[in-house]
Design a protein around this motif. Structure first.
Motif, PDB file in Angstrom:
ATOM      1  N   TRP A   1      30.683  42.021  19.552  1.00 30.28           N
ATOM      2  CA  TRP A   1      31.734  41.563  18.637  1.00 30.28           C
ATOM      3  C   TRP A   1      31.611  42.301  17.300  1.00 30.28           C
ATOM      4  CZ3 TRP A   1      31.661  35.486  19.278  1.00 30.28           C
ATOM      5  CH2 TRP A   1      32.299  35.155  20.488  1.00 30.28           C
TER       6      TRP A   1
ATOM      7  N   ALA B   1      33.664  36.054  26.264  1.00 32.27           N
ATOM      8  CA  ALA B   1      33.441  36.879  25.072  1.00 32.27           C
ATOM      9  C   ALA B   1      34.357  38.094  25.039  1.00 32.27           C
ATOM     10  CB  ALA B   1      31.986  37.328  25.013  1.00 32.27           C
TER      11      ALA B   1
ATOM     12  N   ARG C   1      27.642  37.553  19.434  1.00 26.76           N
ATOM     13  CA  ARG C   1      27.583  38.516  20.537  1.00 26.76           C
ATOM     14  C   ARG C   1      27.463  39.920  19.956  1.00 26.76           C
ATOM     15  NH1 ARG C   1      27.559  36.757  26.056  1.00 26.76           N
ATOM     16  NH2 ARG C   1      28.430  38.811  26.481  1.00 26.76           N
TER      17      ARG C   1
ATOM     18  N   ARG D   1      35.971  38.654  15.678  1.00 26.60           N
ATOM     19  CA  ARG D   1      35.266  37.671  16.508  1.00 26.60           C
ATOM     20  C   ARG D   1      33.836  37.433  16.019  1.00 26.60           C
ATOM     21  NH1 ARG D   1      36.320  40.256  22.321  1.00 26.60           N
ATOM     22  NH2 ARG D   1      35.742  42.063  21.063  1.00 26.60           N
ATOM     23  N   ALA D   2      33.300  38.356  15.252  1.00 26.24           N
ATOM     24  CA  ALA D   2      31.955  38.174  14.697  1.00 26.24           C
ATOM     25  C   ALA D   2      31.891  36.978  13.753  1.00 26.24           C
ATOM     26  CB  ALA D   2      31.510  39.439  13.969  1.00 26.24           C
TER      27      ALA D   2
END
Length: 453
Positions: free
Chosen positions: A222, A268, A219, A226-227
């Motif tokens: 991110w 997300a 995303r 979270r990436a």
């Protein structure tokens, strides 16, 4: 005169206080009420428009809010509205041919669905209403009778709620039975069996080079840890994102399904609780988030399942419903006839080979049925969209079935159970909110093995 004025003032103040109190309570409870009316609107729309039935109330779960829910349909507009007593908390579901029903304030623009030819589907040739069911022997008939609760008291049979059983052996349909009001052409909702189909769809896209299991930075927003979440993390439910799968009013899963127009964006936005890949937590959010990534990568929007998987398999009855953003709700909203669910199970059993073409990468099903080692799990035996019988500690989930058994599972008792060593696919579908014992499905498979052995 002064007394009258005083009474008027007291009444007016009291009315304002009551209105303020009601407004405060309503605003406080509004998300919960909208969850209930959203469920009612979507259910009524899908049961009537997708499944072609006229009894949507029979698919509502037991809940104190149910007696106060009202639905109204505008067939010409393709709109179904749910509300509380027709007065407050209105939610609208819009029917789109090929894409089912979508909760949204305005009709969503989902495009045109790709037509699906069922010529390549081995179970589709007998799907016409006038076509007879396969002639099952007495042992298979007895197996199905047990699955339908023929030997139970009427109240227990109703609680069991079996609506369909389909049995395939070595790629051929050998037995089926349907409850009153259902037949071979009635699509039924798979709920979380949709997750298994999402794994297969992802495999097709991996085979085509569109995505890879180790893809990360999924995303653009991110920019934190979270990436590091990968496609495989989402398939295995080990993204680490905060989640609560409890099906209750006001929880993340019901908020996602009934309050959020862009379900993927909602998931997300959730914070990270665990390092990706370390903790497995069952999450419908993970699967729907994955499909938002896949729709962005392919540019296919709501048509993604039809073009990638359903069309090539000839699953013509299937309707994968989408959210208002055009993302297929891959966690929960795939409708198909039980025969088409059996065809999907047969595809998995054949390791992605279909009519002489290998649609999945070599070894994809082995990978899907491999349970990874994590620090903690709330669902032992969950691989990528499928559950296995032989658990990581060597024990069997279902000791009476072969170790190589694996299955798809959905809310309210939906099951597609595959036994590679027996060349067997068994579909059981129904509405069983109060009957959470899997013993009847296991017994059905056990009896089918004995009858066909």
């Amino acid at each position: 005169m002064h007394i009258l004025r005083r009474v008027i003032v007291i009444v007016a103040v009291t009315a304002l206080v009551l209105i303020a109190a009601f407004t405060g309570v309503y605003l406080w409870q509004k998300p919960i009420l909208l969850t209930g009316t959203g469920y009612a609107a979507h259910n009524a729309c899908a049961v009537t428009e997708v499944a072609g039935r006229d009894d949507p109330a029979t698919d509502l779960p037991p809940n104190p809010l149910v007696p106060y829910l009202e639905v109204a349909s505008d067939e010409q507009a393709g709109e179904t509205t749910g509300s509380v007593l027709g007065l407050i908390a209105h939610q609208r579901a819009w029917f789109t041919e090929g894409f089912g029903c979508t909760l949204a304030d305005q009709r969503p623009e989902l495009g045109d669905p790709t037509p699906i030819d069922d010529a390549g589907n081995p179970f589709a040739g007998t799907a016409a209403p006038e076509a007879p069911s396969p002639e099952a022997d007495a042992a298979l008939e007895q197996a199905m009778a047990g699955a339908f609760g023929d030997d139970l008291a009427a109240s227990e049979t109703e609680a069991l709620g079996t609506r369909a059983v389909v049995i395939a052996k070595d790629g051929e349909l050998v037995a089926e039975r349907y409850a009153d009001g259902f037949d071979a052409t009635t699509p039924q909702l798979g709920w979380s069996m949709s997750k298994s189909v999402t794994d297969l769809m992802t495999g097709v896209l991996v085979q085509q080079g569109v995505v890879a299991l180790d893809d990360d930075h999924l995303r653009p927003e991110w920019s934190d840890e979270r990436a590091d979440i990968t496609v495989e993390d989402l398939l295995r439910m080990q993204s680490g994102l905060e989640w609560d799968e409890t099906y209750d009013l006001g929880t993340p899963i019901t908020r996602m399904l009934y309050l959020e127009p862009d379900m993927g964006a909602y998931v997300a936005s959730l914070p990270l609780l665990h390092e990706p890949g370390t903790v497995q937590q069952y999450s419908s959010g993970s699967t729907t988030l994955l499909c938002s990534v896949l729709t962005e990568r392919t540019g296919l929007g709501a048509d993604l399942p039809r073009q990638s998987l359903l069309g090539p398999l000839g699953i013509s009855s299937a309707v994968f419903e989408a959210d208002a953003a055009g993302t297929p709700v891959c966690s929960s909203y795939l409708w198909a006839t039980p025969r088409d669910w059996a065809a999907i199970g047969q595809f998995a059993l054949q390791d992605g080979e279909w009519n002489g073409e290998q649609l999945l990468p070599e070894g994809w099903m082995d990978e899907s049925l491999t349970v990874t080692d994590v620090e903690k799990t709330d669902d032992p035996g969950y691989g990528m969209g499928f559950r296995v019988n032989e658990l990581p500690d060597g024990s069997l989930r279902w000791p009476d079935l072969p170790a190589d058994t694996f299955h798809m599972s959905g809310h309210d008792g939906q099951k597609v159970i595959m036994v590679p060593s027996e060349g067997l696919v068994v579909v059981r579908m129904g509405f069983t909110p109060a009957y959470n014992d899997e013993a009847s499905e296991v017994q059905l498979v056990e009896d089918a093995i004995a009858a066909l052995g």
